[in-house]
Write an enzyme that holds these catalytic residues in place. Structure first.
Site, PDB file in Angstrom:
ATOM      1  N   GLN A 176       0.875  -1.220   0.055  1.00 27.79           N
ATOM      2  CA  GLN A 176      -0.197  -0.021  -0.122  1.00 27.79           C
ATOM      3  C   GLN A 176       0.946   1.058   0.107  1.00 27.79           C
ATOM      4  OE1 GLN A 176      -3.320  -0.544  -0.499  1.00 27.79           O
ATOM      5  NE2 GLN A 176      -3.758   1.410  -0.530  1.00 27.79           N
ATOM      6  N   SER A 202      -6.018   1.604   4.232  1.00 27.25           N
ATOM      7  CA  SER A 202      -6.720   0.764   3.184  1.00 27.25           C
ATOM      8  C   SER A 202      -7.224  -0.379   3.794  1.00 27.25           C
ATOM      9  CB  SER A 202      -5.783   0.457   2.052  1.00 27.25           C
ATOM     10  OG  SER A 202      -6.412  -0.541   1.156  1.00 27.25           O
ATOM     11  N   HIS A 204      -8.073  -3.141   2.161  1.00 26.37           N
ATOM     12  CA  HIS A 204      -7.354  -4.156   1.518  1.00 26.37           C
ATOM     13  C   HIS A 204      -6.531  -4.976   2.468  1.00 26.37           C
ATOM     14  CE1 HIS A 204      -8.976  -4.110  -2.785  1.00 26.37           C
ATOM     15  NE2 HIS A 204      -9.120  -3.073  -2.615  1.00 26.37           N
ATOM     16  N   ASP A 211     -11.579  -6.287  -5.301  1.00 31.29           N
ATOM     17  CA  ASP A 211     -11.776  -5.275  -6.197  1.00 31.29           C
ATOM     18  C   ASP A 211     -12.213  -6.396  -7.477  1.00 31.29           C
ATOM     19  OD1 ASP A 211     -11.305  -3.195  -4.980  1.00 31.29           O
ATOM     20  OD2 ASP A 211      -9.336  -3.041  -5.607  1.00 31.29           O
ATOM     21  N   GLU A 257     -17.366   3.524  -6.000  1.00 31.87           N
ATOM     22  CA  GLU A 257     -16.430   2.308  -6.705  1.00 31.87           C
ATOM     23  C   GLU A 257     -17.413   1.401  -6.876  1.00 31.87           C
ATOM     24  OE1 GLU A 257     -12.595   1.276  -4.578  1.00 31.87           O
ATOM     25  OE2 GLU A 257     -11.945   3.253  -4.955  1.00 31.87           O
ATOM     26  N   HIS A 260     -15.691  -2.517  -5.876  1.00 27.42           N
ATOM     27  CA  HIS A 260     -14.607  -2.745  -4.575  1.00 27.42           C
ATOM     28  C   HIS A 260     -15.933  -3.169  -3.734  1.00 27.42           C
ATOM     29  CE1 HIS A 260     -11.744  -1.798  -1.300  1.00 27.42           C
ATOM     30  NE2 HIS A 260     -12.942  -1.924  -0.555  1.00 27.42           N
TER      31      HIS A 260
HETATM   32 ZN   LIG Z   1     -10.470  -1.848  -3.673  1.00 24.29          ZN
END
Ligand SMILES: [Zn+2]
Length: 290
Positions: A176, A202, A204, A211, A257, A260
């Site tokens: 990241q 993040s 993630h 994603d 988004e 995501h």
């Molecule tokens: Zn994402």
């Protein structure tokens, strides 16, 4: 003679009795209902009055935030008090990346990572597993629960001729750092912050975010695909939510988004979908882990 005496006593007795009754009657309301002027409101009661005593109507009122609620209401007079409480519980009275806190990892599938809550540099989920290659574009890892749920989702969609493929999943803190720095170099910090989490911020890094794309279109066009429509309809059944919806940019801190998704478990996903709320609102009103 005897009869006369009796007659003289009786009216006097009645008059005395009446006077006693009147006295009793007058004294009762004075004792039970003291005049209101005598009540002195405590400092907290005065503050609660400014907030329409909303603490009695909603169970996600946080007593520690009273002053923040009042000052946010003063700055946003058009918002309802309920909305004020909700927004402050989501820290919206602070700027992004201001007063950040380490997130509570005990929330597990419901871990909240955003512009106010972060994961430590060395946080690595302990049960990361690789997604089956037919459901991903390479070696992509998610936390065990999320990985199983994603494979199930992707396989079911495949039976209907749809490709829902994991493109980016778990990202380490170091990854990241590089990604964010690259975005900052290309677009500048302000712009990069609208679409990319700063390191530690993040989700993630939780191993619970994925994603997706459909292999034919680039992920940024996911919204235009049949796969997106399918996700809108079905993702929650597998415990996934669209994490950054349209119209909720202020709450999530991110632009919309369509690609995501975030694993939160079936129960929370159903609730979030039905109520049309974000994970931020779910924390602010249901989990209440401030
Ligand atoms: Zn994402």
């Amino acid at each position: 003679m005897k009869k006369r005496k009796k007659l003289k006593i009786k009216p006097l007795f009645i008059i005395i009795l009446l006077i006693i009754i009147i006295f009793i009657f007058l004294s009762i309301p004075k004792k039970n209902n003291p005049p209101k002027k005598q009540i002195k409101l405590t400092e907290e009661e005065v503050k609660m009055k400014k907030l329409n005593n909303i603490n009695k109507k909603i169970d996600y009122f946080n007593n520690d935030y009273i002053d923040r609620y009042i000052s946010y209401k003063e700055k946003n007079p058009d918002l309802s008090i309920t909305q004020v409480v909700k927004n402050v519980n989501m820290n919206l009275d602070y700027n992004y990346y201001e007063n950040t806190k380490e997130t509570n990892i005990n929330n597990k599938d419901l871990i909240l990572v955003n512009k106010y809550y972060y994961l430590k540099e060395d946080y690595v989920p302990d049960n990361l597993e690789s997604i089956n290659v037919k459901n991903a574009n390479g070696d992509r890892k998610l936390v065990s629960n999320a990985k199983k749920a994603f494979e199930e989702l992707s396989n079911t969609a495949a039976q209907e001729g749809l490709n829902i493929i994991a493109m980016s999943t778990y990202r380490s803190y170091e990854y990241q750092v590089n990604l964010y720095n690259r975005y900052v170099e290309n677009d500048g910090k302000e712009e990069a912050d609208t679409y990319s989490g700063r390191p530690g911020h993040s989700e993630h890094q939780t191993g619970l975010a994925v994603d997706v794309y459909n292999k034919n279109e680039t992920y940024t066009n996911f919204e235009k695909t049949k796969e997106f429509d399918w996700m809108q309809e079905n993702a929650y059944k597998y415990g996934f939510i669209l994490r950054f919806p349209k119209g909720k940019e202020k709450e999530t801190g991110y632009q919309y988004e369509s690609w995501h998704y975030r694993y939160v478990g079936k129960e929370a996903a159903k609730y979030i979908k039905e109520k049309d709320i974000t994970l931020e609102e779910y924390h602010a009103t249901i989990i209440k882990d401030w």
